[in-house]
Design an enzyme around this catalytic site. Sequence first.
Site, PDB file in Angstrom:
ATOM      1  N   SER A 431       0.893  -1.351   0.075  1.00 19.19           N
ATOM      2  CA  SER A 431      -0.052   0.169  -0.151  1.00 19.19           C
ATOM      3  C   SER A 431       0.748   1.015  -0.193  1.00 19.19           C
ATOM      4  O   SER A 431       0.390   2.162  -0.440  1.00 19.19           O
ATOM      5  CB  SER A 431      -0.753  -0.047   0.900  1.00 19.19           C
ATOM      6  OG  SER A 431      -0.612  -0.766   2.055  1.00 19.19           O
ATOM      7  N   HIS A 452      -3.597  -3.684  -5.662  1.00 18.27           N
ATOM      8  CA  HIS A 452      -4.378  -3.215  -3.803  1.00 18.27           C
ATOM      9  C   HIS A 452      -5.551  -3.413  -3.671  1.00 18.27           C
ATOM     10  O   HIS A 452      -6.199  -2.693  -4.041  1.00 18.27           O
ATOM     11  CB  HIS A 452      -3.673  -1.219  -4.000  1.00 18.27           C
ATOM     12  CG  HIS A 452      -3.924  -0.427  -2.569  1.00 18.27           C
ATOM     13  ND1 HIS A 452      -3.799  -0.079  -2.567  1.00 18.27           N
ATOM     14  CD2 HIS A 452      -2.991  -1.258  -1.711  1.00 18.27           C
ATOM     15  CE1 HIS A 452      -4.003   0.259  -1.197  1.00 18.27           C
ATOM     16  NE2 HIS A 452      -3.227  -0.299  -0.205  1.00 18.27           N
ATOM     17  N   GLU A 464      -7.506  -0.618  -6.431  1.00 15.38           N
ATOM     18  CA  GLU A 464      -6.172   0.130  -6.934  1.00 15.38           C
ATOM     19  C   GLU A 464      -5.068  -1.078  -8.302  1.00 15.38           C
ATOM     20  O   GLU A 464      -4.024  -2.067  -7.467  1.00 15.38           O
ATOM     21  CB  GLU A 464      -5.704   0.870  -6.200  1.00 15.38           C
ATOM     22  CG  GLU A 464      -6.830   1.999  -5.690  1.00 15.38           C
ATOM     23  CD  GLU A 464      -5.640   2.589  -4.651  1.00 15.38           C
ATOM     24  OE1 GLU A 464      -5.943   3.726  -4.795  1.00 15.38           O
ATOM     25  OE2 GLU A 464      -4.751   2.133  -3.901  1.00 15.38           O
ATOM     26  N   ASN A 502      -5.193   6.358  -1.083  1.00 18.72           N
ATOM     27  CA  ASN A 502      -3.986   6.477   0.389  1.00 18.72           C
ATOM     28  C   ASN A 502      -4.088   8.440   0.552  1.00 18.72           C
ATOM     29  O   ASN A 502      -3.782   8.448   1.378  1.00 18.72           O
ATOM     30  CB  ASN A 502      -3.250   5.723   0.606  1.00 18.72           C
ATOM     31  CG  ASN A 502      -3.922   4.662   1.685  1.00 18.72           C
ATOM     32  OD1 ASN A 502      -4.739   4.398   1.548  1.00 18.72           O
ATOM     33  ND2 ASN A 502      -2.734   3.509   1.321  1.00 18.72           N
TER      34      ASN A 502
END
Length: 596
Positions: A431, A452, A464, A502
């Site tokens: 991540s 991800h 992702e 994120n």
Amino acid sequence: MDGAGGIQVVGVVGLGTMGAGIVEVFARGGLTVVATEVDEVALERGRSRITGSTDRAVARGKLSPGQRDELLARITFEVGMAGLGDVDLVIEAVPEQLDLKRKIFAALDAVCKPSAILATNTSSLSVTEISVATARPNRVIGMHFFNPAPIMKLIEVVRTVVTAPEVVAEIEGLCARLGKVDVTIGDRAGFIANALLFGYFNHAVAMYEGRYATREDIDAAMRLGCGLPMGPLALMDLIGLDTAYEILDTMYRRGGRDRRHAPVPLIKQMVTAGLLGRKSGRGFYTYEKPGSPKVVADDLTPTGEAADAPAGRPVYKIGVVGSGTMAAGIIEVFARSGYDVVSVTRGTEKSARLVERLRASLDKAVMRGKLAEAARAAAVTRLTWSAELDDLADVDLVVEAVVEELSVKKALFASLDEICKPGVLLATTTSSLPVIECAMATQRPRDVVGLHFFNPAQVMGLVEVVRTIRTSDDAVDTARMLARSLGKYPVVCADRSGFVVNALLFPYLNDAVRMLEASYASADDIDYAMKLGCGYPMGPFELLDVVGLDVSLAIQRELYLELREPGFAPTPLLEHLVTAGYLGRKVGRGFRDHAR
Ligand SMILES: NC(=O)c1ccc[n+]([C@@H]2O[C@H](COP(=O)([O-])OP(=O)(O)OC[C@H]3O[C@@H](n4cnc5c(N)ncnc54)[C@H](O)[C@@H]3O)[C@@H](O)[C@H]2O)c1
């Protein structure tokens, strides 16, 4: 007007996106409302906004036709402010420009009776500066509603240093009568919610402007990855890009010239071109007609062909390396979707624990009626357990979910490169680490992608797909096709720290910590503001405690190191909590004490 409950008649100035909603809130609450606009045309537009919204409420069964008629009978519509002489409270919701608001307040001061409270719905301007345009700054207050006002529960009540305590009490009492929840705070740019939201909006627009990801993907990422009710670009369309521009501009100037609030040039260009969002029928998306919430296809909408990725390489058998939470979730997702899975851990003991975990999770799914007994049995037969990477020699795809340490991941990719057959897709679930580092540990960087997943992988609908500058098109297509076959939405993004979710989420969390550190608001008030004002499933402090403060700090550090954005520097408070061992729920204490 005396004591709580003394407010009976209210005036609203400006019946745009917010003003019309605010009129409806007051009329629903049984108050008499004088609704005013600048001219006849705007007045008619405001009136039809209100009747449209109440008609929709009737159609949805939220209001009876009789209640709607009573509600509308409590409202009178007028051009100009002359009819506001007898109101107990007036709230202004004209465009976000200081000069305009000061002019309106000076006029209100002249018209309204001396005891009337004058409130502004400004999102970012100084309530103090607005108040001194009147001769009664002690009776001026901020009442910041959220969009759509009839639905969102929160009102930020903004008191200046001179607002009289009885005025604050009166407005707090009114909020309660209207069924709203208020947080009372000082006069700072963006108050709570917008101070946390607008940096995030601006960052999302920068990602879109830089073609880092498509508008659909940015919005889907935040909806599916964080459970938000709307993605940032769709939400900006709802707010109005002109209003959003003014808010950013004010926050930049009032909030210490944080570059993250300097409006991304694209916003100004869109406003100049008349693309204001829903209200003008076009913003980031195109709507059926001005004011309509219905998005229609335009030339940026992915066509059927582009939406359905080309098939990519065939994948039947998948290897998963790792034995933690993510590995367990991913193994389950693959097996339930019909793939043969080889799980590789560092030993039989780890495999045994993983088997147990998986069985418990499958049992739970069967018990909850989410999985048929036969499907569970079939999923179990698709699994093979191993402690040897050599058992991955014949798989079509390897997903690694081992510890988040670059040296470990690089060594693993080098081994996989020796073991796996040619043409295999090699994926990392990292991540925060650069995918290209994993790719370059192999002789086949074309075949390496990031996949991800979000925790819990069985539940979260987003993946992702991270493409490095060496990843081949068909590797990306294979990854997209695979994610779709799992019933997940693939968002393709470049190999930059934090990917989409994120990178947008953690700076917001860090800003919330900074706000707490500055003693501007309590953790409870900040959590309330985001949940009740913006419909977030969790407030930032709840989320930080769940994610883990150490994990959050590590991600925030990576973002800061890669992007060198001063506003991304981890807050000292977050660092101190981690140093003190307050890591969140997992240890019983983070921002809150979970031990009791
Ligand atoms: N849009 C949001 O999501 C949101 C949320 C909370 C607060 N706010 C704040 O609410 C205020 C209004 O924003 P909006 O999005 O509703 O804007 P808007 O552009 O949709 O509406 C503004 C309205 O004010 C009217 N107006 C302009 N000059 C006027 C005057 N002299 N007298 C009377 N009416 C006048 C305009 O005709 C228009 O109908 C701003 O301060 C904004 O920051 C907006």
